[in-house]
Scaffold this active site. Structure first.
Site, mmCIF file in Angstrom:
data_model
loop_
_atom_site.group_PDB
_atom_site.id
_atom_site.type_symbol
_atom_site.label_atom_id
_atom_site.label_comp_id
_atom_site.label_asym_id
_atom_site.label_seq_id
_atom_site.Cartn_x
_atom_site.Cartn_y
_atom_site.Cartn_z
ATOM 1 N N HIS A 20 10.737 -8.382 11.115
ATOM 2 C CA HIS A 20 10.968 -9.590 10.314
ATOM 3 C C HIS A 20 11.443 -9.297 8.889
ATOM 4 O O HIS A 20 12.265 -10.035 8.358
ATOM 5 C CB HIS A 20 9.678 -10.417 10.211
ATOM 6 C CG HIS A 20 9.227 -10.990 11.510
ATOM 7 N ND1 HIS A 20 8.424 -12.110 11.589
ATOM 8 C CD2 HIS A 20 9.453 -10.623 12.799
ATOM 9 C CE1 HIS A 20 8.180 -12.401 12.853
ATOM 10 N NE2 HIS A 20 8.787 -11.497 13.612
ATOM 11 N N CYS B 236 -1.502 6.446 -0.780
ATOM 12 C CA CYS B 236 -2.478 6.702 -1.850
ATOM 13 C C CYS B 236 -3.853 6.343 -1.284
ATOM 14 O O CYS B 236 -4.011 6.210 -0.069
ATOM 15 C CB CYS B 236 -2.130 5.965 -3.142
ATOM 16 S SG CYS B 236 -2.130 4.162 -3.065
ATOM 17 N N MET C 92 0.659 2.205 -4.577
ATOM 18 C CA MET C 92 1.975 2.647 -4.110
ATOM 19 C C MET C 92 2.857 1.451 -3.754
ATOM 20 O O MET C 92 4.047 1.421 -4.089
ATOM 21 C CB MET C 92 1.825 3.554 -2.885
ATOM 22 C CG MET C 92 1.384 4.958 -3.201
ATOM 23 S SD MET C 92 2.604 5.872 -4.175
ATOM 24 C CE MET C 92 2.022 7.557 -3.856
HETATM 25 C C1 RB5 Z 1 -6.704 7.094 -7.074
HETATM 26 O O1 RB5 Z 1 -8.058 7.285 -7.324
HETATM 27 C C2 RB5 Z 1 -6.447 5.698 -6.535
HETATM 28 O O2 RB5 Z 1 -6.539 4.782 -7.559
HETATM 29 C C3 RB5 Z 1 -5.111 5.652 -5.871
HETATM 30 O O3 RB5 Z 1 -5.039 6.597 -4.839
HETATM 31 C C4 RB5 Z 1 -4.705 4.333 -5.226
HETATM 32 O O4 RB5 Z 1 -5.711 3.855 -4.388
HETATM 33 C C5 RB5 Z 1 -4.194 3.315 -6.135
HETATM 34 O O5 RB5 Z 1 -3.839 2.207 -5.742
#
Ligand code: RB5
Length: 141
Positions: free
Chosen positions: A97, A64, A70
């Protein structure tokens, strides 16, 4: 098989990673998203984590903007050990690890050249199998 997913912030880097993996002869399954149109990263974290937990795929990659959302979403899933990496040392150490099964990266925080090196390091490093690491992982897994 490697599962890969991103949101809009990671879409372009995801495309580069897929191309790189294919050039290396590594099978990859793309769980979306499919464009730079705004979307919700937990949707794709869910798809990739399910692919890994079900053993449909051996490892996952989630991208992301920062990699943070993510990694937060992925680590809510039992059996997932997702590591947000922005350097090769961490990518190597988290396989050795932590036996990480998902690599998270931030497309807005690292360049594509470094990202591909991180991917290679993550995929090419095996778990150490050391007893102390197995014990520590089992304490939270
Ligand atoms: C999207 O603008 C952004 O919030 C996403 O890609 C990510 O960085 C979230 O953690």
């Amino acid at each position: 098989m490697i599962a890969i997913g991103s949101d809009h912030g990671g879409y372009e880097l995801k495309s580069e990673v897929i191309k790189h993996l294919k050039e290396r002869g590594i099978d990859v399954k793309d769980y979306g998203c499919d464009s730079t149109a705004s979307c919700d990263y937990p949707v794709y974290a869910d798809k990739v984590t399910q692919a890994v937990v079900s053993k449909e795929c051996e490892l996952g990659i989630l991208i992301c903007g920062t990699g943070i959302g993510m990694s937060m979403a992925a680590n809510k899933v039992k059996g997932i050990r997702a590591a947000l990496c922005s350097d090769c040392f961490s990518a190597k150490a988290t396989k050795e690890h932590n036996n990480a099964n998902i690599l998270c990266m931030g497309a807005r925080t690292i360049g594509p050249g470094l990202a591909l090196m991180i991917v290679d390091t993550f995929l090419d490093t095996p778990f150490s199998e050391d007893e102390r690491h197995i014990r520590r992982i089992s304490m939270f897994d």
